[in-house]
Design an enzyme around this catalytic site. Structure first.
Site, mmCIF file in Angstrom:
data_model
loop_
_atom_site.group_PDB
_atom_site.id
_atom_site.type_symbol
_atom_site.label_atom_id
_atom_site.label_comp_id
_atom_site.label_asym_id
_atom_site.label_seq_id
_atom_site.Cartn_x
_atom_site.Cartn_y
_atom_site.Cartn_z
ATOM 1 N N CYS A 113 79.434 40.894 14.909
ATOM 2 C CA CYS A 113 78.534 39.815 14.491
ATOM 3 C C CYS A 113 77.086 40.104 14.860
ATOM 4 O O CYS A 113 76.181 39.434 14.380
ATOM 5 C CB CYS A 113 78.989 38.487 15.086
ATOM 6 S SG CYS A 113 79.160 38.500 16.869
ATOM 7 N N SER A 114 76.855 41.102 15.709
ATOM 8 C CA SER A 114 75.486 41.469 16.072
ATOM 9 C C SER A 114 74.939 42.583 15.184
ATOM 10 O O SER A 114 73.807 43.023 15.359
ATOM 11 C CB SER A 114 75.430 41.913 17.541
ATOM 12 O OG SER A 114 76.301 43.006 17.763
#
Length: 333
Positions: free
Chosen positions: A257-258
């Site tokens: 998700c980063s």
């Protein structure tokens, strides 16, 4: 209630009964774990970490994750399994989590740590080993038990991870039922029931599950949607920035998700930045190719699960991209 009644009539175990049984076992395990001092708690946490950090386990579970879900790639998942686990263990070992954890004599205060209770840990298909292990480490550090609600498509990989943790707990004399998993089939109803029955929910993955946890009436911690933007301004070392963006974007096929999902480039360095990104392995899609990529990636407002988190060569073929796209590491639209 209707489901439980129908299940009794057919001789099946209802969702509520399944979840209730897991919760009961978890509380029994916590009662046995209650007398453990900090050293014994840390021993259990370390045992869980070792179940995944061990090189052969990290590799085997990475391979199983990709085989089971079709998401990501094995080399990146090996790194995830080891580095995330080691980093979490390092941080957890630095703090006390039981008994007296702080004394403030000037205020006449003594702080004691106590368990929250049974933790429901919802985990995603993109990270079926590292996320369950790291959540279990954090839960047990506080003297809690954890029940994992995995993504249905990742159940086989996550179950193998849970079994490895339980085996290591048994080796150090800790209750195996401190770590459990929802049995198959994992349904929305089962996950929702677990969230409602647990004392705390920690949710990673689907935003629907996050919303269900926050509306459950119980304490909950949920992840936000990953859509990380990156700004490239005139002060940037463009080649260095491009290499770092590439490394992050292609790691585990952008399942993190980063991972960068959008770039904001200042006008004065736009052309040079795009050139640097192409040198780093990017492919700049034409306007027509871009529309085709968007149409294939998004169906009725949702990501097309059949083509996300694949190798770049697979995506180039799926998008119908020719020429330099076949050897690209990532695509820009």
């Amino acid at each position: 209630m209707a489901q439980a009644t129908a299940a009794k009539q057919t001789g099946e175990i209802s969702t509520e009964e399944t979840v209730s049984g897991l919760i009961e076992k978890a509380r029994e395990a916590m009662a046995l774990f209650e007398s453990h001092d900090q050293a014994r708690i840390d021993e259990a946490v370390t045992a869980i970490a070792w179940s995944l950090y061990r090189p052969e386990s990290a590799k085997a579970l990475a391979e199983l994750a990709v085989e089971t879900t079709g998401l990501g790639n094995v080399p990146s998942k090996i790194i995830k399994n080891q580095r995330k686990t080691f980093g979490t263990l390092r941080d957890l070992m630095r703090v006390r989590s039981t008994g007296i954890i702080e004394e403030l004599p000037e205020k006449g205060l003594v702080k004691y740590a106590k368990p929250v209770g049974v933790v429901a840990a919802v985990t995603p298909s993109t990270n079926p080993s590292a996320t369950p292990v790291n959540k279990a480490m954090m839960a047990l550090k506080g003297g809690n038990a954890v029940i994992i609600a995995p993504s249905p498509m990742a159940w086989t990989a996550t179950n193998a991870t849970i079994e490895a943790m339980r085996a290591e707990l048994a080796k150090v004399g800790a209750p195996r039922d401190l770590v459990q998993i929802l049995p198959q089939p994992v349904t929305r109803e089962a996950t929702t029931a677990l969230i409602g029955a647990a004392d705390l929910s920690v949710v990673t993955g689907s935003q629907n599950n996050v919303r269900r946890a926050y509306s459950s009436g119980k304490p909950a911690i949920g992840v936000g949607a990953g859509n990380a933007p990156v700004i490239i301004d005139a002060s940037a070392d463009l080649d260095d920035a491009a290499q770092m963006i590439c490394a992050s974007k292609i790691f585990d096929n952008a399942t993190s998700c980063s991972s960068e999902n959008s770039l904001i480039i200042l006008d004065e360095v736009y052309d040079e930045a795009i050139a640097a990104l192409i040198r780093a392995g990017g492919y700049m899609a034409s306007e027509g190719e871009g529309r085709r990529i968007v149409d294939l990636l998004w169906r009725d407002g949702n990501l097309n699960r059949h083509i996300i988190a694949k190798d770049a060569s697979v995506l180039a073929q799926a998008f119908g991209l020719a020429g330099d796209a076949g050897s690209a590491k990532f695509f820009m639209v």
